[in-house]
Design an enzyme around this catalytic site. Structure first.
Site, PDB file in Angstrom:
ATOM      1  N   LYS A 210      72.100  57.425 120.920  1.00  0.00           N
ATOM      2  CA  LYS A 210      71.796  56.633 122.095  1.00  0.00           C
ATOM      3  C   LYS A 210      73.051  55.860 122.625  1.00  0.00           C
ATOM      4  O   LYS A 210      73.779  55.093 121.926  1.00  0.00           O
ATOM      5  CB  LYS A 210      70.895  55.371 121.587  1.00  0.00           C
ATOM      6  CG  LYS A 210      70.433  54.649 122.978  1.00  0.00           C
ATOM      7  CD  LYS A 210      69.799  53.266 122.549  1.00  0.00           C
ATOM      8  CE  LYS A 210      70.846  52.205 122.501  1.00  0.00           C
ATOM      9  NZ  LYS A 210      71.623  51.781 124.043  1.00  0.00           N
TER      10      LYS A 210
ATOM     11  N   SER B 246      79.016  45.481 118.699  1.00  0.00           N
ATOM     12  CA  SER B 246      79.231  43.972 118.377  1.00  0.00           C
ATOM     13  C   SER B 246      79.053  43.774 116.929  1.00  0.00           C
ATOM     14  O   SER B 246      78.022  44.281 116.480  1.00  0.00           O
ATOM     15  CB  SER B 246      78.648  43.266 119.270  1.00  0.00           C
ATOM     16  OG  SER B 246      77.177  43.436 119.187  1.00  0.00           O
ATOM     17  N   THR B 247      79.726  42.752 116.264  1.00  0.00           N
ATOM     18  CA  THR B 247      79.307  42.454 114.964  1.00  0.00           C
ATOM     19  C   THR B 247      78.250  41.699 114.980  1.00  0.00           C
ATOM     20  O   THR B 247      77.416  41.953 113.876  1.00  0.00           O
ATOM     21  CB  THR B 247      80.564  41.380 114.672  1.00  0.00           C
ATOM     22  OG1 THR B 247      81.653  42.327 114.379  1.00  0.00           O
ATOM     23  CG2 THR B 247      80.480  40.716 113.011  1.00  0.00           C
TER      24      THR B 247
ATOM     25  N   GLY C 269      75.674  44.566 114.689  1.00  0.00           N
ATOM     26  CA  GLY C 269      76.077  45.237 113.520  1.00  0.00           C
ATOM     27  C   GLY C 269      75.303  44.603 112.244  1.00  0.00           C
ATOM     28  O   GLY C 269      74.715  45.168 111.297  1.00  0.00           O
TER      29      GLY C 269
ATOM     30  N   GLU D 297      80.951  50.253 112.608  1.00  0.00           N
ATOM     31  CA  GLU D 297      82.274  50.095 113.426  1.00  0.00           C
ATOM     32  C   GLU D 297      81.996  48.997 114.310  1.00  0.00           C
ATOM     33  O   GLU D 297      81.363  48.989 115.416  1.00  0.00           O
ATOM     34  CB  GLU D 297      82.634  51.309 114.096  1.00  0.00           C
ATOM     35  CG  GLU D 297      82.887  52.615 113.397  1.00  0.00           C
ATOM     36  CD  GLU D 297      84.183  52.486 112.382  1.00  0.00           C
ATOM     37  OE1 GLU D 297      85.014  51.789 112.664  1.00  0.00           O
ATOM     38  OE2 GLU D 297      84.316  53.667 111.878  1.00  0.00           O
TER      39      GLU D 297
ATOM     40  N   CYS E  27      87.910  47.910 120.788  1.00  0.00           N
ATOM     41  CA  CYS E  27      87.906  47.099 119.620  1.00  0.00           C
ATOM     42  C   CYS E  27      88.814  46.590 118.708  1.00  0.00           C
ATOM     43  O   CYS E  27      88.929  45.854 118.380  1.00  0.00           O
ATOM     44  CB  CYS E  27      86.916  47.867 118.607  1.00  0.00           C
ATOM     45  SG  CYS E  27      87.511  49.592 118.501  1.00  0.00           S
TER      46      CYS E  27
ATOM     47  N   GLU F 201      86.605  37.316 119.751  1.00  0.00           N
ATOM     48  CA  GLU F 201      86.729  38.793 120.435  1.00  0.00           C
ATOM     49  C   GLU F 201      86.078  38.491 121.849  1.00  0.00           C
ATOM     50  O   GLU F 201      85.252  38.129 122.047  1.00  0.00           O
ATOM     51  CB  GLU F 201      86.314  39.944 119.782  1.00  0.00           C
ATOM     52  CG  GLU F 201      86.309  41.241 120.594  1.00  0.00           C
ATOM     53  CD  GLU F 201      85.466  42.355 119.982  1.00  0.00           C
ATOM     54  OE1 GLU F 201      84.303  42.240 119.650  1.00  0.00           O
ATOM     55  OE2 GLU F 201      86.269  43.474 119.798  1.00  0.00           O
TER      56      GLU F 201
HETATM   57  P1  NAD Z   1      76.490  45.764 121.604  1.00  0.00           P
HETATM   58  O1  NAD Z   1      76.676  45.661 120.065  1.00  0.00           O
HETATM   59  O2  NAD Z   1      76.235  44.767 122.399  1.00  0.00           O
HETATM   60  O3  NAD Z   1      75.922  47.184 121.963  1.00  0.00           O
HETATM   61  C1  NAD Z   1      76.405  48.425 121.249  1.00  0.00           C
HETATM   62  C2  NAD Z   1      75.092  49.330 121.299  1.00  0.00           C
HETATM   63  O4  NAD Z   1      74.058  48.823 120.622  1.00  0.00           O
HETATM   64  C3  NAD Z   1      74.678  49.793 122.740  1.00  0.00           C
HETATM   65  O5  NAD Z   1      74.196  50.957 122.636  1.00  0.00           O
HETATM   66  C4  NAD Z   1      73.373  48.872 122.684  1.00  0.00           C
HETATM   67  O6  NAD Z   1      72.561  49.271 123.723  1.00  0.00           O
HETATM   68  C5  NAD Z   1      72.899  48.760 121.260  1.00  0.00           C
HETATM   69  N1  NAD Z   1      72.035  47.600 120.882  1.00  0.00           N
HETATM   70  C6  NAD Z   1      72.085  46.537 121.382  1.00  0.00           C
HETATM   71  N2  NAD Z   1      71.278  45.703 120.587  1.00  0.00           N
HETATM   72  C7  NAD Z   1      70.897  46.425 119.696  1.00  0.00           C
HETATM   73  C8  NAD Z   1      69.852  46.341 118.632  1.00  0.00           C
HETATM   74  N3  NAD Z   1      69.156  44.926 118.483  1.00  0.00           N
HETATM   75  N4  NAD Z   1      69.536  46.926 117.766  1.00  0.00           N
HETATM   76  C9  NAD Z   1      70.210  48.333 118.055  1.00  0.00           C
HETATM   77  N5  NAD Z   1      70.962  48.648 118.901  1.00  0.00           N
HETATM   78  C10 NAD Z   1      71.381  47.730 119.812  1.00  0.00           C
HETATM   79  O7  NAD Z   1      78.037  46.211 121.863  1.00  0.00           O
HETATM   80  P2  NAD Z   1      78.704  46.305 123.342  1.00  0.00           P
HETATM   81  O8  NAD Z   1      78.827  44.959 123.947  1.00  0.00           O
HETATM   82  O9  NAD Z   1      78.065  47.504 123.945  1.00  0.00           O
HETATM   83  O10 NAD Z   1      80.200  46.834 122.509  1.00  0.00           O
HETATM   84  C11 NAD Z   1      81.484  46.182 122.485  1.00  0.00           C
HETATM   85  C12 NAD Z   1      81.454  45.700 121.107  1.00  0.00           C
HETATM   86  O11 NAD Z   1      81.720  47.100 120.254  1.00  0.00           O
HETATM   87  C13 NAD Z   1      82.681  45.272 120.510  1.00  0.00           C
HETATM   88  O12 NAD Z   1      82.423  44.116 119.622  1.00  0.00           O
HETATM   89  C14 NAD Z   1      83.798  46.158 119.979  1.00  0.00           C
HETATM   90  O13 NAD Z   1      84.661  45.461 119.430  1.00  0.00           O
HETATM   91  C15 NAD Z   1      82.762  47.115 119.454  1.00  0.00           C
HETATM   92  N6  NAD Z   1      83.473  48.376 119.308  1.00  0.00           N
HETATM   93  C16 NAD Z   1      83.827  48.701 117.913  1.00  0.00           C
HETATM   94  C17 NAD Z   1      84.518  50.007 117.704  1.00  0.00           C
HETATM   95  C18 NAD Z   1      84.977  50.287 116.409  1.00  0.00           C
HETATM   96  O14 NAD Z   1      85.249  51.466 116.213  1.00  0.00           O
HETATM   97  N7  NAD Z   1      85.142  49.331 115.490  1.00  0.00           N
HETATM   98  C19 NAD Z   1      84.616  50.566 118.718  1.00  0.00           C
HETATM   99  C20 NAD Z   1      84.287  50.394 120.065  1.00  0.00           C
HETATM  100  C21 NAD Z   1      83.519  49.153 120.156  1.00  0.00           C
END
Ligand code: NAD
Length: 495
Positions: A197, A250-251, A254, A271, A305, A402
């Site tokens: 997804k 996002s954390t 996660g 991640e 990230c 962050e």
């Molecule tokens: P996000 O957590 O909002 O969304 C990430 C993904 O999760 C999206 O596809 C979203 O639709 C999905 N999602 C949202 N809520 C969900 C839920 N309740 N259950 C399952 N899936 C859900 O994060 P974002 O804003 O898209 O990305 C930014 C974050 O990602 C930042 O915190 C960044 O640091 C992190 N990131 C980490 C790495 C790494 O390798 N550590 C790499 C890239 C981004």
């Protein structure tokens, strides 16, 4: 369905950019379908939900396409397709699986131009980043894991791993195609099938990757791509038919997913976010370090990230570094992401811009001094000029949370011990940078930093063969390299 464009130049056989790049073709339009379906069981199918949302170009506010919002029934179909495809894919000789991965990599190289343009239009990143980083790196991951598929016994000496099964994979919007490649390539090499997804603001390159799966004849159901927002992600994470969940994001999300999967027997890798320290010692080459500071925090508008968002400068060179940084920043070009000279593109979404601006306002309120480039910004789209704060205290929000945008918190330190202590004073532990001309010091400092990756006299260097991942609230598990395979193999025992 959109049609593939013919590239003007003959694709090269190397790992680099597969198309020639000059100003005129940058703006040559690529074809984008007006509506995208879900990719399930090898076909593009209408979502049972009958719902869709707009994918918007963040630099122009233009609607690029309508993308399907998969509901629980659609997720179920995708997981069932992946389950059906699993036995045959698992049984396929590993060298045959490798061939599919290799072909995917080659097609990505051959179609690099349209993928780069689409990635830039959908996500807002400068074309030179999509062209020179995102797309070639995505191809490299498929090449790299193609090489591993028939050598898996060397991935885990002394242990024989089996494919985990159906893998649910959820990715963010900052490196859309690359994150898809990081997840899909090792999963397939190990004999698993996938439901991926993408993030809701950047689904288009993952869907175009599905066209490549069709082109190379990947068996139906081996990879399924379902689009939608967090609700779709939640339905995938909770689905009983997946054996592994790989999440990048996002954390906060996660942590929710760790709870959702606890006790289910699903293998999990996370991640997550970061607040990485970039440490400049007085004995470093200051000019080089200034380049490193800029790439660490302003690459991809800071939507990274592992962005070096906390800068620690040794006191004796603090003024010099800030002065040189300001001068160098003046030469950065902000604007049309499709222009090959652009250094800073658009912020990915209005929501993310709001978040970034709220952090900037909060930092000012808490007493940090704000510095920003003065630039006339385009009237449409989401924009944020490179921003840096001096006078930052460790307790300030800008030093702890962050931002995921082009905002740097600058602090000073006196001794190496103080630098280590302050760098480690974070809930996160994803990456760090160390700048010094003393080799011994690099090793000593790097070994004491709580970070999954430590870059020395450089920043943001990635390679398919190098594992990447975090400590603490930056998550667990590794992607890339031999270690990345272990996430997709089952060795038995408790999880
Ligand atoms: P996000 O957590 O909002 O969304 C990430 C993904 O999760 C999206 O596809 C979203 O639709 C999905 N999602 C949202 N809520 C969900 C839920 N309740 N259950 C399952 N899936 C859900 O994060 P974002 O804003 O898209 O990305 C930014 C974050 O990602 C930042 O915190 C960044 O640091 C992190 N990131 C980490 C790495 C790494 O390798 N550590 C790499 C890239 C981004």
């Amino acid at each position: 369905m959109s049609q593939r464009l013919k590239t003007k130049t003959k694709p090269k056989l190397d790992f680099g950019t597969a198309w020639d790049y000059s100003p005129a073709p940058d703006s040559t339009p690529i074809e984008i379908a007006s509506k995208y379906k879900l990719f399930i069981n090898g076909k593009f199918v209408a979502a049972k939900s009958r719902q869709s949302f707009d994918s918007i170009n963040p630099a122009t506010d233009e609607v690029l396409a309508k993308v399907s919002q998969a509901n629980a029934a659609d997720v179920d179909d995708a997981v069932n397709a992946a389950r059906k495809a699993l036995p045959a894919w698992k049984k396929l000789p590993a060298s045959e699986r490798a061939k599919y991965l290799f072909r995917i990599a080659r097609r990505l190289q051959e179609r690099a131009r349209e993928f780069s343009i689409l990635e830039t239009m959908d996500g807002g990143k400068p074309i030179k980043e999509s062209r020179d980083f995102d797309i070639p790196e995505a191809a490299k991951h498929f090449f790299y894991y193609a090489g591993w598929a028939d050598k898996l016994e060397y991935a885990s000496p002394g242990q024989v791993g089996k494919p985990v099964g159906v893998c649910g994979q959820i990715i963010p919007w900052n490196f859309p195609l690359l994150m898809a490649a990081w997840k899909i390539a090792p999963a397939l090499a190990c004999g698993n099938t996938v439901v991926l997804k993408p993030a809701e603001t950047t689904s288009l390159t993952a869907l175009r990757l599905a066209e490549i799966f069709q082109e190379v004849g990947l068996p139906d159901g081996v990879v399924n791509i379902i689009t939608g927002d967090g609700r779709t992600g939640a339905a995938l994470a909770e689905h009983k038919g997946i054996s592994k969940l790989a999440f990048t994001g996002s954390t906060a999300v996660g942590k929710q997913l760790a709870k959702v999967t606890a006790g289910t027997g699903k293998k999990l890798s996370l991640e997550l976010g970061g607040k990485s320290a970039n440490i400049i010692f007085a004995d470093a080459s200051i000019d080089q370090a200034v380049e490193g500071i800029i790439s660490a925090i302003y690459f991809n508008q800071g939507h990274v990230c592992c962005a070096g968002s906390r800068l620690f400068v040794q006191e004796s060179v603090y003024e010099e570094v800030l002065e040189k940084l300001e001068i160098r920043l003046r030469s950065l070009r902000i604007g049309d992401p499709l222009d090959k000279n652009t250094d800073i593109g658009a912020v990915n979404s209005p929501e993310q811009l709001k978040t970034i601006n709220a952090y900037i306002a909060q930092a000012k309120k808490e007493g940090a001094k704000c510095h920003q480039l003065k630039r006339k910004l385009p009237s449409k789209g989401n924009w944020c000029v490179p921003t840096w704060f001096s006078g930052v205290q460790p307790a300030h929000t800008i030093a702890r949370e962050e931002v995921f945008g082009p905002v740097l918190a600058v602090m000073s330190f006196r001794t190496p011990e103080e630098a280590i202590q302050r760098a480690n004073n974070s809930a996160y532990g994803l990456a760090a940078g160390v700048w010094t001309d003393k080799g011994g010091k690099i090793l000593e400092i790097a070994s004491k930093l709580e970070a999954g990756v430590v870059w020395c006299n450089t920043y943001n260097q990635f390679d398919a063969s190098s594992p990447f991942g975090g400590y603490k609230e930056s998550g667990f598990g590794r992607e890339g390299g031999r270690q990345g395979l272990l996430e997709y193999l089952d060795f038995g025992g408790a999880r």
